[in-house]
Design a protein around this motif. Structure first.
Motif, PDB file in Angstrom:
ATOM      1  N   UNK A 100       6.955  -3.144   6.901  1.00 28.83           N
ATOM      2  CA  UNK A 100       8.195  -2.481   6.490  1.00 28.83           C
ATOM      3  C   UNK A 100       7.847  -1.432   5.449  1.00 28.83           C
ATOM      4  N   UNK A 101       8.722  -0.496   5.216  1.00 27.73           N
ATOM      5  CA  UNK A 101       8.442   0.569   4.247  1.00 27.73           C
ATOM      6  C   UNK A 101       9.682   0.884   3.434  1.00 27.73           C
ATOM      7  N   UNK A 102       9.441   1.526   2.302  1.00 25.06           N
ATOM      8  CA  UNK A 102      10.533   1.959   1.425  1.00 25.06           C
ATOM      9  C   UNK A 102      10.079   3.203   0.681  1.00 25.06           C
ATOM     10  N   UNK A 103      11.027   4.039   0.258  1.00 28.11           N
ATOM     11  CA  UNK A 103      10.718   5.239  -0.511  1.00 28.11           C
ATOM     12  C   UNK A 103      10.762   4.917  -1.996  1.00 28.11           C
ATOM     13  N   UNK A 104       9.801   5.511  -2.721  1.00 26.85           N
ATOM     14  CA  UNK A 104       9.762   5.385  -4.178  1.00 26.85           C
ATOM     15  C   UNK A 104       9.787   6.797  -4.751  1.00 26.85           C
ATOM     16  N   UNK A 105      10.831   7.121  -5.486  1.00 24.90           N
ATOM     17  CA  UNK A 105      10.957   8.447  -6.095  1.00 24.90           C
ATOM     18  C   UNK A 105      10.562   8.324  -7.568  1.00 24.90           C
ATOM     19  N   UNK A 106       9.534   9.108  -7.975  1.00 25.55           N
ATOM     20  CA  UNK A 106       8.980   9.018  -9.327  1.00 25.55           C
ATOM     21  C   UNK A 106       9.233  10.329 -10.052  1.00 25.55           C
ATOM     22  N   UNK A 107       9.797  10.225 -11.229  1.00 29.55           N
ATOM     23  CA  UNK A 107      10.027  11.399 -12.074  1.00 29.55           C
ATOM     24  C   UNK A 107       8.978  11.412 -13.183  1.00 29.55           C
ATOM     25  N   UNK A 146       0.858  -1.199   0.000  1.00 35.25           N
ATOM     26  CA  UNK A 146       0.000   0.000   0.000  1.00 35.25           C
ATOM     27  C   UNK A 146       0.884   1.236   0.000  1.00 35.25           C
ATOM     28  N   UNK A 147       0.246   2.361  -0.378  1.00 36.13           N
ATOM     29  CA  UNK A 147       0.954   3.651  -0.349  1.00 36.13           C
ATOM     30  C   UNK A 147       0.576   4.348   0.939  1.00 36.13           C
ATOM     31  N   UNK A 148       1.580   4.608   1.780  1.00 39.87           N
ATOM     32  CA  UNK A 148       1.328   5.255   3.069  1.00 39.87           C
ATOM     33  C   UNK A 148       1.301   6.768   2.926  1.00 39.87           C
ATOM     34  N   UNK A 149       2.292   7.319   2.220  1.00 39.66           N
ATOM     35  CA  UNK A 149       2.372   8.771   2.042  1.00 39.66           C
ATOM     36  C   UNK A 149       2.629   9.083   0.581  1.00 39.66           C
ATOM     37  N   UNK A 150       2.278  10.308   0.229  1.00 38.26           N
ATOM     38  CA  UNK A 150       2.384  10.766  -1.161  1.00 38.26           C
ATOM     39  C   UNK A 150       2.864  12.207  -1.085  1.00 38.26           C
ATOM     40  N   UNK A 151       4.121  12.458  -1.461  1.00 38.13           N
ATOM     41  CA  UNK A 151       4.680  13.809  -1.337  1.00 38.13           C
ATOM     42  C   UNK A 151       5.076  14.338  -2.724  1.00 38.13           C
ATOM     43  N   UNK A 152       4.623  15.531  -3.133  1.00 38.22           N
ATOM     44  CA  UNK A 152       3.476  16.240  -2.551  1.00 38.22           C
ATOM     45  C   UNK A 152       2.165  15.593  -3.028  1.00 38.22           C
ATOM     46  N   UNK A 153       1.065  16.015  -2.426  1.00 36.39           N
ATOM     47  CA  UNK A 153      -0.248  15.472  -2.822  1.00 36.39           C
ATOM     48  C   UNK A 153      -1.217  16.640  -2.995  1.00 36.39           C
ATOM     49  N   UNK A 154      -1.189  17.294  -4.176  1.00 29.59           N
ATOM     50  CA  UNK A 154      -1.961  18.534  -4.346  1.00 29.59           C
ATOM     51  C   UNK A 154      -3.448  18.309  -4.621  1.00 29.59           C
ATOM     52  N   UNK A 155      -3.881  17.057  -4.752  1.00 31.09           N
ATOM     53  CA  UNK A 155      -5.277  16.799  -5.116  1.00 31.09           C
ATOM     54  C   UNK A 155      -5.936  15.926  -4.060  1.00 31.09           C
ATOM     55  N   UNK A 156      -7.254  15.938  -3.980  1.00 29.15           N
ATOM     56  CA  UNK A 156      -7.949  15.117  -2.962  1.00 29.15           C
ATOM     57  C   UNK A 156      -7.663  13.626  -3.131  1.00 29.15           C
ATOM     58  N   UNK A 157      -7.394  13.186  -4.344  1.00 26.08           N
ATOM     59  CA  UNK A 157      -7.097  11.785  -4.594  1.00 26.08           C
ATOM     60  C   UNK A 157      -5.620  11.645  -4.966  1.00 26.08           C
ATOM     61  N   UNK A 158      -5.049  10.470  -4.647  1.00 30.57           N
ATOM     62  CA  UNK A 158      -3.653  10.232  -4.982  1.00 30.57           C
ATOM     63  C   UNK A 158      -3.479  10.137  -6.493  1.00 30.57           C
ATOM     64  N   UNK A 159      -2.311  10.570  -6.948  1.00 27.00           N
ATOM     65  CA  UNK A 159      -2.008  10.531  -8.370  1.00 27.00           C
ATOM     66  C   UNK A 159      -1.489   9.162  -8.803  1.00 27.00           C
ATOM     67  N   UNK A 160      -1.108   8.328  -7.789  1.00 22.07           N
ATOM     68  CA  UNK A 160      -0.565   7.009  -8.107  1.00 22.07           C
ATOM     69  C   UNK A 160      -1.328   5.958  -7.322  1.00 22.07           C
ATOM     70  N   UNK A 161      -1.244   4.728  -7.799  1.00 21.03           N
ATOM     71  CA  UNK A 161      -1.870   3.606  -7.125  1.00 21.03           C
ATOM     72  C   UNK A 161      -0.924   2.413  -7.219  1.00 21.03           C
ATOM     73  N   UNK A 216       7.844  13.142  -7.514  1.00 23.08           N
ATOM     74  CA  UNK A 216       6.991  12.757  -6.400  1.00 23.08           C
ATOM     75  C   UNK A 216       7.707  11.664  -5.613  1.00 23.08           C
ATOM     76  N   UNK A 217       7.502  11.660  -4.290  1.00 22.97           N
ATOM     77  CA  UNK A 217       8.043  10.612  -3.428  1.00 22.97           C
ATOM     78  C   UNK A 217       6.879   9.888  -2.764  1.00 22.97           C
ATOM     79  N   UNK A 218       6.877   8.566  -2.922  1.00 24.51           N
ATOM     80  CA  UNK A 218       5.862   7.742  -2.286  1.00 24.51           C
ATOM     81  C   UNK A 218       6.506   6.946  -1.166  1.00 24.51           C
TER      82      UNK A 218
END
Length: 739
Positions: free
Chosen positions: A199-206, A139-154, A180-182
């Motif tokens: 457990x968690x990990x960072x995902x950096x998306x360009x 699952x996606x715990x955080x979405x940085x930044x998140x400018x919209x009410x819904x997440x841009x990624x799934x 974006x960083x997930x």
């Protein structure tokens, strides 16, 4: 505890020192011995037979321990065994899941398809994969930044595949936010329990600009002579690899002259004709190997550019223009219209006009001028003269930048109305006509002459009575070929009201006279009409006289008055006709005829129906007739009675419940509201033996009240009342037969 034998044990990992089982000795055995995969953790107490763990089992290191246990006597000889003892280590959730990378990076294209993965994350768990302990969910715990009410990624919670959401597919734009960083988490136990490891990990998306873009408007010159198909554009590649390119139409055309190859190159497959179709709109799509759309359809707009490939065309094979002979110099007398199918408002369709020839060239050549760019035709010299030339033929050269066409113009010179009608006689004297001539009778023919061109509005003559006929008693028709006028009676003549007419008749044209010319006395003529008297018949004031009386009207009652008069004032006499059931008598007083009805006997509605009568009025020479219609109103003068085709009968002996249907009728006129009432005569014998009950407005049932009747004919007195005004009553002795 138990005797020594083959045994299996299932023991959860961990837990430290513990007893597993105690084997019991069977003489002569005095001890036990264990061997095999004890791994320093599993052992047995020789004298007591207790199988025990002196440490913790670890499923991740060893899942099964296989031992052999045997019993020994005092000398150390084997008594029983060896028996197999297998210990299965059961996994417990004692390992958290671990990502295979601490940090992931990925690239996504703008406008990528929602749900289409562009990267994935992966984690493992050392616990038993056949149990929920190692079944992971993402699952996606955080979405940085998140400018919209819904997440841009799934993220796919099973596979860890990351894709744009519907919102992301629409809003991702590197110009607004390119990174974006997930924070992605993974849980064991399917993520269904609160004590699952995480457990968690960072995902950096360009985010990068979309490769999938429509080209600008494509322009193709019509009627190309190149070998087709011709490459006209390159669609920028899909955001995804391995897609299939295809085209579909926005319009339903018989054929779409475009194609696309699997590199995204668009071709035109045949020469195009702008005059047939000047623009095309279609879509380029990409599909995956199962036929689903990958990218949003791209709209392709193709404009077909014009070349000068069409000559000018005359709008009419022959343009006909009419011009009056008195038109002034410079007058616009008409326009020559021509068209060019090449693109409008371009030099390819610009037309220019020039007069090539004029026939006849009288009284001189170059009588006409045509404006070079508009085709407007003008008179260039003095006005025309129809007597010199009634028609002119012009040939006009119409050109564009490449082609030329000759158009024909025929000019009719029209005579102007500069001549007035002139009567051949200024006075037609008089005519005598009888007053009884029918309407439409011709009483005189007149003639005027007009010197303008025949069969035109300038020469056609309209005759009208200008004076002497205020009531339009006369009308004048014109013969269109000869202009001869026919004076007719338009309304009935009457010597007594108008014995003489002094008529003034004028002659005019439907087309106005030209300025400076006016009608004068030459267009007028005189005519007298003398109406002669004719002995006319008397006249009734009405064509039909109608009246209504009651059928019981007394004899000699005045029922109607009619009036007649003689137009000449002569005396009027009268006579009457007779009817079969009554007599109509007319008498005369001061030119008034009065009518009375004198019945020969009592008139009944059933025997005398409304009839027509006639009354005559006449003088010595003429007779007139009018119709009298007299309607009789019904009076309630007939009591009701029974309609009996045969008397009612009852079967003897009576059993009870018998009844007979009787019907009442009335000779008076029956209305929708007419009704009868039924009753028995008020005597003891009748009321004790019989009963009567109403069924409807005209029927009733007669029934015996008991069964003690003899076999004979009974007379039952019945009273029937109607609802007329005044109401009438009828008494009937009804025969009832018991047989």
């Amino acid at each position: 505890t138990g005797p020594l034998k083959d045994m299996d044990f299932h023991i959860p990992e961990g837990g430290g020192v513990r007893f597993v089982y105690q084997f019991t000795l069977e003489p002569p055995a005095v001890s036990f011995r264990a061997s095999g995969e004890k791994d320093g953790i599993i052992d047995i107490v020789p004298r007591t037979g207790i199988l025990y763990l002196n440490g913790s089992l670890d499923w991740e290191n060893k899942t099964v321990h296989r031992l052999q246990v045997e019993s020994l006597d005092e000398e150390g000889n084997v008594v029983n065994g060896p028996y197999s003892v297998t210990i299965y280590v059961e996994d417990i959730n004692d390992n958290p899941p671990e990502f295979d990378q601490l940090k992931y990076t990925g690239v996504v294209r703008q406008n990528s398809r929602p749900g289409k993965p562009f990267m994935h994350v992966h984690a493992t768990d050392r616990d038993d994969p056949t149990t929920p302990h190692a079944q992971l969910t993402y699952s996606i715990l955080h979405h940085f930044p998140n400018p919209y009410p819904e997440m841009l990624f799934q993220i796919n919670n099973v596979t860890g595949e990351i894709s744009p959401s519907r919102t992301g597919s629409y809003y991702l734009d590197p110009q607004k936010q390119d990174t974006f960083t997930l924070v992605v988490t993974v849980k064991d136990m399917r993520g269904m329990t609160t004590n699952a490891f995480t457990s968690s990990a960072d995902v950096v998306i360009t985010v990068k600009e979309s490769l999938w873009k429509a080209p600008s408007v494509i322009r193709i010159q019509e009627n190309s002579t190149q070998v087709h198909p011709v490459n006209i554009s390159q669609v920028v590649h899909s955001n995804e690899a391995g897609v299939i390119y295809d085209i579909f139409e926005k319009e339903k055309l018989p054929r779409l002259p475009f194609s696309i190859d699997q590199n995204g190159v668009i071709y035109v497959t045949e020469p195009l004709d702008r005059e047939e179709k000047d623009t095309y709109v279609f879509y380029v799509v990409t599909k995956d190997n199962v036929g689903d759309l990958v990218d949003k359809p791209l709209q392709i707009h193709v404009i077909v550019e014009d070349i000068n490939d069409n000559p000018p065309v005359c709008q009419q094979p022959l343009t006909v223009i009419e011009v009056q002979e008195n038109e002034g110099v410079g007058s616009n007398i008409g326009t020559l219209f021509a068209t060019d199918m090449d693109e409008e408002d371009t030099l390819n369709s610009r037309l220019q006009f020039r007069i090539e020839s004029q026939a006849p060239a009288v009284p001189e050549n170059n009588l006409f001028y045509i404006q070079q760019d508009t085709g407007v035709l003008q008179l260039i010299t003095r006005s025309l003269n129809k007597r010199i030339a009634s028609n002119y033929s012009l040939k006009v050269l119409v050109t564009d930048a490449v082609f030329q066409t000759t158009c024909d113009i025929l000019i009719h010179v029209i005579d102007i109305n500069d001549e007035i009608p002139i009567f051949e006689k200024s006075d037609y004297n008089s005519v005598a006509v009888e007053e009884n001539l029918p309407v439409g009778t011709v009483i005189l023919e007149i003639q005027a002459i007009d010197g303008d061109e025949p069969a035109t509005g300038s020469s056609y003559i309209i005759y009208q009575v200008k004076e002497g006929d205020p009531n339009n008693t006369f009308v004048i028709d014109t013969d269109a070929e000869t202009n001869r006028g026919f004076v007719k009676i338009n309304k009935a003549l009457d010597f007594e009201t108008a014995p003489e007419y002094n008529l003034v008749i004028n002659a005019t044209n439907p087309k106005p006279l030209v300025p400076g010319v006016q009608y004068n006395s030459s267009s007028l003529t005189l005519f007298k009409v003398f109406v002669t008297n004719v002995d006319e018949p008397p006249v009734f004031h009405k064509t039909v006289y109608k009246g209504e009386v009651s059928e019981d009207i007394p004899v000699n009652t005045l029922v109607m008055t009619v009036e007649a008069y003689d137009p000449e004032g002569d005396t009027v006499r009268e006579e009457g006709q007779y009817m079969s059931s009554g007599k109509i008598q007319c008498w005369f007083e001061n030119n008034r005829v009065s009518l009375s009805i004198m019945p020969l006997k009592h008139i009944m509605q059933t025997s005398w129906k409304p009839q027509d009568s006639s009354c005559f009025s006449y003088n010595a020479a003429q007779k007139s007739k009018t119709t009298l219609v007299l309607h009789l109103r019904d009076v309630n003068d007939n009591p009701p009675r029974l309609r009996m085709d045969y008397p009612p009968f009852f079967c003897y002996p009576l059993s009870g419940g018998e009844r007979a249907l009787i019907e009442a009728i009335d000779d008076d006129k029956q209305w929708y509201f007419s009704t009868f009432s039924f009753s028995l005569v008020d005597d003891m014998n009748t009321r004790n033996n019989w009963a009567i009950s109403k069924v409807n407005a005209t029927h009733a049932y007669l029934s015996p009240k008991h069964a003690n009747f003899e076999e004979k004919v009974y007379h039952v007195p019945v009273i029937i009342n109607d609802n007329g005004k005044p109401p009438l009553e009828g008494k009937v002795n009804l025969e009832g037969i018991l047989c």
